[in-house]
Scaffold this active site. Structure first.
Site, PDB file in Angstrom:
ATOM      1  CG  ASP A 187       0.317  32.344 -22.649  1.00 47.66           C
ATOM      2  OD1 ASP A 187       1.167  31.727 -23.287  1.00 47.66           O
ATOM      3  OD2 ASP A 187      -0.088  33.473 -22.934  1.00 47.66           O
ATOM      4  CB  CYS A 197     -13.335  31.372 -41.763  1.00 50.66           C
ATOM      5  SG  CYS A 197     -12.516  31.820 -40.217  1.00 50.66           S
ATOM      6  CB  CYS A 221     -15.367  35.779 -43.940  1.00 51.19           C
ATOM      7  SG  CYS A 221     -14.854  37.205 -42.967  1.00 51.19           S
ATOM      8  CB  CYS A 253      -9.091  38.869 -39.949  1.00 50.02           C
ATOM      9  SG  CYS A 253      -9.109  37.284 -40.779  1.00 50.02           S
ATOM     10  CB  CYS A 268      -3.898  42.342 -40.828  1.00 43.98           C
ATOM     11  SG  CYS A 268      -2.230  42.314 -40.142  1.00 43.98           S
ATOM     12  CB  CYS A 314       1.981  40.196 -35.401  1.00 44.42           C
ATOM     13  SG  CYS A 314       0.528  40.329 -34.344  1.00 44.42           S
ATOM     14  CB  CYS A 354      -2.793  44.812 -32.564  1.00 41.29           C
ATOM     15  SG  CYS A 354      -3.745  44.948 -34.097  1.00 41.29           S
ATOM     16  CB  CYS A 378      -7.062  40.221 -37.032  1.00 36.98           C
ATOM     17  SG  CYS A 378      -6.144  39.687 -35.581  1.00 36.98           S
ATOM     18  CB  CYS A 409     -13.811  38.531 -36.401  1.00 37.31           C
ATOM     19  SG  CYS A 409     -14.449  36.863 -36.601  1.00 37.31           S
TER      20      CYS A 409
HETATM   21  C1  B12 Z   1       3.181  33.083 -29.222  1.00 37.61           C
HETATM   22  C2  B12 Z   1       1.819  33.655 -28.949  1.00 37.61           C
HETATM   23  C3  B12 Z   1       1.502  34.878 -29.555  1.00 37.61           C
HETATM   24  C4  B12 Z   1       2.355  35.489 -30.654  1.00 37.61           C
HETATM   25  C5  B12 Z   1       2.096  34.712 -31.972  1.00 37.61           C
HETATM   26  C6  B12 Z   1       0.585  34.574 -32.279  1.00 37.61           C
HETATM   27  C7  B12 Z   1       0.189  33.407 -33.129  1.00 37.61           C
HETATM   28  N1  B12 Z   1      -1.025  33.491 -33.617  1.00 37.61           N
HETATM   29  O1  B12 Z   1       0.930  32.464 -33.314  1.00 37.61           O
HETATM   30  C8  B12 Z   1       1.857  36.972 -30.649  1.00 37.61           C
HETATM   31  C9  B12 Z   1       2.744  37.781 -29.706  1.00 37.61           C
HETATM   32  C10 B12 Z   1       1.827  37.659 -32.004  1.00 37.61           C
HETATM   33  C11 B12 Z   1       0.486  36.797 -30.013  1.00 37.61           C
HETATM   34  C12 B12 Z   1      -0.547  37.689 -30.196  1.00 37.61           C
HETATM   35  C13 B12 Z   1      -1.802  37.554 -29.630  1.00 37.61           C
HETATM   36  N2  B12 Z   1      -2.158  36.651 -28.691  1.00 37.61           N
HETATM   37 CO1  B12 Z   1      -1.102  35.191 -28.194  1.00 37.61          CO
HETATM   38  N3  B12 Z   1      -0.226  33.510 -27.736  1.00 37.61           N
HETATM   39  C14 B12 Z   1       0.896  32.984 -28.110  1.00 37.61           C
HETATM   40  C15 B12 Z   1       1.077  31.607 -27.454  1.00 37.61           C
HETATM   41  C16 B12 Z   1       2.011  31.769 -26.250  1.00 37.61           C
HETATM   42  C17 B12 Z   1       1.633  30.514 -28.385  1.00 37.61           C
HETATM   43  C18 B12 Z   1       0.927  30.441 -29.748  1.00 37.61           C
HETATM   44  C19 B12 Z   1       1.745  29.629 -30.707  1.00 37.61           C
HETATM   45  O2  B12 Z   1       2.266  28.573 -30.378  1.00 37.61           O
HETATM   46  N4  B12 Z   1       1.865  30.120 -31.962  1.00 37.61           N
HETATM   47  C20 B12 Z   1       2.559  29.421 -32.979  1.00 37.61           C
HETATM   48  C21 B12 Z   1       1.547  28.963 -34.040  1.00 37.61           C
HETATM   49  C22 B12 Z   1       2.244  28.305 -35.216  1.00 37.61           C
HETATM   50  O3  B12 Z   1       0.753  28.009 -33.381  1.00 37.61           O
HETATM   51  P1  B12 Z   1      -0.821  28.248 -33.147  1.00 37.61           P
HETATM   52  O4  B12 Z   1      -1.098  29.713 -33.117  1.00 37.61           O
HETATM   53  O5  B12 Z   1      -1.252  27.420 -31.998  1.00 37.61           O
HETATM   54  O6  B12 Z   1      -1.363  27.741 -34.512  1.00 37.61           O
HETATM   55  C23 B12 Z   1      -1.446  26.361 -34.838  1.00 37.61           C
HETATM   56  C24 B12 Z   1      -2.827  26.081 -35.310  1.00 37.61           C
HETATM   57  O7  B12 Z   1      -3.623  27.252 -35.154  1.00 37.61           O
HETATM   58  C25 B12 Z   1      -2.618  25.679 -36.741  1.00 37.61           C
HETATM   59  N5  B12 Z   1      -3.811  25.896 -37.572  1.00 37.61           N
HETATM   60  C26 B12 Z   1      -4.620  26.912 -37.827  1.00 37.61           C
HETATM   61  N6  B12 Z   1      -5.650  26.503 -38.559  1.00 37.61           N
HETATM   62  C27 B12 Z   1      -5.490  25.193 -38.752  1.00 37.61           C
HETATM   63  C28 B12 Z   1      -6.256  24.262 -39.439  1.00 37.61           C
HETATM   64  C29 B12 Z   1      -5.827  22.926 -39.470  1.00 37.61           C
HETATM   65  C30 B12 Z   1      -6.660  21.940 -40.167  1.00 37.61           C
HETATM   66  C31 B12 Z   1      -4.609  22.538 -38.858  1.00 37.61           C
HETATM   67  C32 B12 Z   1      -4.137  21.145 -38.906  1.00 37.61           C
HETATM   68  C33 B12 Z   1      -3.846  23.494 -38.158  1.00 37.61           C
HETATM   69  C34 B12 Z   1      -4.311  24.794 -38.135  1.00 37.61           C
HETATM   70  O8  B12 Z   1      -1.417  26.134 -37.191  1.00 37.61           O
HETATM   71  C35 B12 Z   1      -0.555  26.186 -36.067  1.00 37.61           C
HETATM   72  C36 B12 Z   1       0.357  24.983 -35.987  1.00 37.61           C
HETATM   73  O9  B12 Z   1      -0.351  23.834 -35.745  1.00 37.61           O
HETATM   74  C37 B12 Z   1      -0.411  31.269 -27.031  1.00 37.61           C
HETATM   75  C38 B12 Z   1      -0.551  30.414 -25.765  1.00 37.61           C
HETATM   76  C39 B12 Z   1      -0.223  28.949 -26.052  1.00 37.61           C
HETATM   77  N7  B12 Z   1       0.600  28.365 -25.238  1.00 37.61           N
HETATM   78  O10 B12 Z   1      -0.728  28.392 -27.020  1.00 37.61           O
HETATM   79  C40 B12 Z   1      -1.039  32.690 -26.848  1.00 37.61           C
HETATM   80  C41 B12 Z   1      -2.479  32.875 -27.282  1.00 37.61           C
HETATM   81  C42 B12 Z   1      -2.652  32.236 -28.623  1.00 37.61           C
HETATM   82  N8  B12 Z   1      -2.629  34.372 -27.449  1.00 37.61           N
HETATM   83  C43 B12 Z   1      -3.731  34.808 -27.120  1.00 37.61           C
HETATM   84  C44 B12 Z   1      -4.112  36.171 -27.298  1.00 37.61           C
HETATM   85  C45 B12 Z   1      -5.348  36.650 -26.522  1.00 37.61           C
HETATM   86  C46 B12 Z   1      -3.373  37.011 -28.157  1.00 37.61           C
HETATM   87  C47 B12 Z   1      -3.788  38.403 -28.694  1.00 37.61           C
HETATM   88  C48 B12 Z   1      -5.281  38.570 -28.966  1.00 37.61           C
HETATM   89  C49 B12 Z   1      -3.290  39.505 -27.719  1.00 37.61           C
HETATM   90  C50 B12 Z   1      -3.449  40.935 -28.263  1.00 37.61           C
HETATM   91  N9  B12 Z   1      -4.627  41.502 -28.301  1.00 37.61           N
HETATM   92  O11 B12 Z   1      -2.496  41.562 -28.630  1.00 37.61           O
HETATM   93  C51 B12 Z   1      -2.948  38.468 -29.997  1.00 37.61           C
HETATM   94  C52 B12 Z   1      -3.694  37.848 -31.191  1.00 37.61           C
HETATM   95  C53 B12 Z   1      -2.890  37.897 -32.465  1.00 37.61           C
HETATM   96  C54 B12 Z   1      -3.345  36.816 -33.438  1.00 37.61           C
HETATM   97  N10 B12 Z   1      -4.108  37.207 -34.441  1.00 37.61           N
HETATM   98  O12 B12 Z   1      -3.000  35.639 -33.258  1.00 37.61           O
HETATM   99  C55 B12 Z   1      -4.688  33.729 -26.624  1.00 37.61           C
HETATM  100  C56 B12 Z   1      -5.702  33.392 -27.753  1.00 37.61           C
HETATM  101  C57 B12 Z   1      -7.092  33.011 -27.286  1.00 37.61           C
HETATM  102  C58 B12 Z   1      -7.993  32.734 -28.474  1.00 37.61           C
HETATM  103  N11 B12 Z   1      -9.284  32.957 -28.312  1.00 37.61           N
HETATM  104  O13 B12 Z   1      -7.561  32.339 -29.525  1.00 37.61           O
HETATM  105  C59 B12 Z   1      -3.659  32.556 -26.278  1.00 37.61           C
HETATM  106  C60 B12 Z   1      -4.208  31.153 -26.488  1.00 37.61           C
HETATM  107  C61 B12 Z   1      -3.245  32.760 -24.793  1.00 37.61           C
HETATM  108  C62 B12 Z   1      -4.316  32.279 -23.801  1.00 37.61           C
HETATM  109  N12 B12 Z   1      -3.977  31.343 -22.926  1.00 37.61           N
HETATM  110  O14 B12 Z   1      -5.441  32.727 -23.790  1.00 37.61           O
HETATM  111  N13 B12 Z   1       0.390  35.633 -29.306  1.00 37.61           N
HETATM  112  S1  SF4 Z   2     -12.781  37.915 -39.967  1.00 40.94           S
HETATM  113 FE1  SF4 Z   2     -13.318  36.185 -38.637  1.00 40.94          FE
HETATM  114  S2  SF4 Z   2     -14.736  34.932 -39.864  1.00 40.94           S
HETATM  115 FE2  SF4 Z   2     -13.693  36.341 -41.256  1.00 40.94          FE
HETATM  116  S3  SF4 Z   2     -11.945  35.138 -42.019  1.00 40.94           S
HETATM  117 FE3  SF4 Z   2     -11.208  36.355 -40.284  1.00 40.94          FE
HETATM  118  S4  SF4 Z   2     -11.405  34.989 -38.547  1.00 40.94           S
HETATM  119 FE4  SF4 Z   2     -12.667  34.094 -40.176  1.00 40.94          FE
HETATM  120  S1  SF4 Z   3      -3.024  41.470 -34.046  1.00 46.66           S
HETATM  121 FE1  SF4 Z   3      -4.071  40.823 -35.917  1.00 46.66          FE
HETATM  122  S2  SF4 Z   3      -4.525  42.733 -37.069  1.00 46.66           S
HETATM  123 FE2  SF4 Z   3      -3.038  43.239 -35.472  1.00 46.66          FE
HETATM  124  S3  SF4 Z   3      -1.089  43.119 -36.579  1.00 46.66           S
HETATM  125 FE3  SF4 Z   3      -1.397  41.122 -35.553  1.00 46.66          FE
HETATM  126  S4  SF4 Z   3      -2.436  39.843 -37.069  1.00 46.66           S
HETATM  127 FE4  SF4 Z   3      -2.557  41.963 -37.797  1.00 46.66          FE
END
Ligand code: B12
Ligand code: SF4
Ligand code: SF4
Length: 381
Positions: free
Chosen positions: A136, A191, A194, A197, A201, A217, A244, A247, A251
């Site tokens: 990260d 998924c 389902c 989440c 949310c 979020c 938070c 979600c 799951c």
């Molecule tokens: C910015 C960030 C956040 C932001 C935005 C979250 C988000 N989902 O984008 C905020 C602050 C909201 C956040 C929250 C959380 N985060 Co955060 N976050 C990050 C960070 C730094 C970057 C993610 C990012 O680039 N997001 C931008 C989006 C557009 O990109 P993406 O999420 O990678 O999604 C891509 C794919 O998923 C894709 N996608 C999804 N489905 C599919 C299907 C297909 C076919 C394709 C092609 C693409 C695709 O679409 C996106 C573009 O390609 C990463 C670390 C990292 N360097 O990756 C940690 C990371 C994702 N976070 C993490 C965690 C633990 C959390 C929280 C649980 C913390 C908490 N409890 O509050 C929450 C979860 C919220 C959630 N539901 O996502 C972990 C997740 C681990 C895991 N098991 O997934 C990471 C990986 C950090 C780590 N090193 O462990 N986070």
């Molecule tokens: S709750 Fe879990 S299994 Fe259900 S849609 Fe969300 S991520 Fe997928």
């Molecule tokens: S962490 Fe998940 S449930 Fe909580 S506000 Fe963000 S997307 Fe919604």
């Protein structure tokens, strides 16, 4: 695993508490991920996280081989933290801390683990290697990379989910100059139909394409956001003081996952780490804040962010018991963002004590934004 080094790698990794791992050759991220990322940015879903749109970072983000051009392999590791299956509120003046933040900061803990793993890897391979760590801390798309390495699928909630381990795990990456055999292909997304989440949310910020609109979020709003929490979303914050998990908690893959293999560093030191006493937060000094939360993820929100969040949670609990603490903040706290959220909370409590405090503050407050907030609060009581 035909490569004997990979057998040894498992031996090396095992004592370090990882739950699952994989290996990949450094190569560009699949174009479909790149397109989705660009779309997400163009719609402003990254809120104020400007580091996610920095032009200089994009080359590495879309092609992790550029992070360490000499690297021949990336070891992608998952480390579990405790599963929280509970979405309930709690009676009393308490605010909830997301599970990942109840222990020590994963960036520090996992960097040390990966450094040890890197040293052991050299011994086992019987040759020197160069390595570089990304947890990260670099512009790496960690979930797409891990998903391509076979560590899980990206769920509708946007988290990486593993069919055995669920999604309460961190990701960590070790780039190495060693040639290692890639381990596996992608896991089929499970998924199905389902949508728990999405239904659960509180702010409806989960987008149909498995990404999150960070502007709404609660994780973003209570951790990364440095300014005000938008008024229309404050009620949705509920009792979430920091982060938070809703979600993930709902799951089904986390309902099934077992709770083993969590490093002691990620276990809360005691039960009080999950629910913090809000009155104590309201009166914390900067020195005490740094001391109490040293080495934990809560430092990220800083004292100002945590008190701002505590005000919002207290405005949702609406107990008159909190009025004296909020009143003191409204009249004495130098940070405007805290005074304005204290005013909002007093408006929500709306007792005589709270109204008197607001009227009194209006006489001395000079900041036009806070005066506006106080007037609104008085209108709502
Ligand atoms: C910015 C960030 C956040 C932001 C935005 C979250 C988000 N989902 O984008 C905020 C602050 C909201 C956040 C929250 C959380 N985060 Co955060 N976050 C990050 C960070 C730094 C970057 C993610 C990012 O680039 N997001 C931008 C989006 C557009 O990109 P993406 O999420 O990678 O999604 C891509 C794919 O998923 C894709 N996608 C999804 N489905 C599919 C299907 C297909 C076919 C394709 C092609 C693409 C695709 O679409 C996106 C573009 O390609 C990463 C670390 C990292 N360097 O990756 C940690 C990371 C994702 N976070 C993490 C965690 C633990 C959390 C929280 C649980 C913390 C908490 N409890 O509050 C929450 C979860 C919220 C959630 N539901 O996502 C972990 C997740 C681990 C895991 N098991 O997934 C990471 C990986 C950090 C780590 N090193 O462990 N986070
Ligand atoms: S709750 Fe879990 S299994 Fe259900 S849609 Fe969300 S991520 Fe997928
Ligand atoms: S962490 Fe998940 S449930 Fe909580 S506000 Fe963000 S997307 Fe919604």
């Amino acid at each position: 695993m035909s490569d004997p080094l990979l057998y040894r790698l498992q031996e090396i990794l095992y004592p370090h508490g990882f739950s699952h791992a994989g290996i990949q050759k450094p190569q560009p991220i699949a174009p479909a991920y790149v397109q989705k990322y660009a779309q997400w940015l163009s719609e402003g879903c990254h809120a104020d996280m400007s580091y996610l749109e920095r032009a200089q970072s994009m080359e590495i983000r879309f092609d992790p081989s550029r992070y360490m051009p000499e690297a021949r392999s990336i070891i992608v590791l998952a480390f579990r933290y405790p599963i929280d299956r509970d979405c309930d509120t709690r009676p009393g003046l308490f605010g909830k801390i997301a599970s990942y933040a109840r222990g020590l900061d994963y960036h520090d803990v996992l960097r040390t683990k990966l450094e040890e793993i890197s040293t052991r890897l050299s011994e086992y391979a019987r040759k020197e290697h160069q390595s570089r760590i990304a947890i990260d801390s670099a512009p790496i798309m960690e979930k797409p990379l891990a998903s391509q390495t076979g560590l899980g699928w990206i769920g509708r909630n946007s988290c990486l989910i593993h069919p055995v381990h669920g999604s309460f795990f961190f990701l960590a990456n070790l780039f190495t100059t060693l040639e290692l055999e890639p381990t596996s292909s992608e896991i089929f997304p499970l998924c199905g139909d389902c949508h728990r989440c999405i239904d659960a949310c509180p702010t409806g910020c989960i987008r149909p394409d498995h990404t999150i609109d960070a502007r709404r979020c609660l994780s973003y709003l209570t951790i990364e956001n440095k300014g005000a929490i938008p008024v229309e979303l404050r009620e949705k914050v509920g009792q979430h003081l920091f982060g938070c998990d809703i979600c993930q908690s709902v799951c089904p893959w986390n309902r099934k996952a077992n709770d083993t293999l969590v490093l002691p560093e990620f276990q809360p030191a005691d039960e009080s780490r999950a629910w913090l006493d809000l009155n104590k937060i309201l009166s914390i000094s900067t020195t005490d804040f740094k001391h109490q939360f040293s080495g934990t993820p809560l430092l990220r929100a800083k004292r100002i962010g945590l008190i701002r969040n505590a005000c919002v949670v207290l405005g949702n609990i609406r107990s008159d018991e909190a009025a004296p603490y909020l009143t003191r903040l409204l009249s004495e706290e130098p940070e405007p963002v805290i005074r304005s959220h204290a005013a909002w909370a007093l408006g929500r409590i709306s007792s005589k004590k709270a109204r008197d405090a607001l009227s009194c503050a209006l006489k001395s407050e000079t900041d036009p934004n806070i005066r506006f907030e106080i007037k609104n609060a008085l209108r709502s009581v």
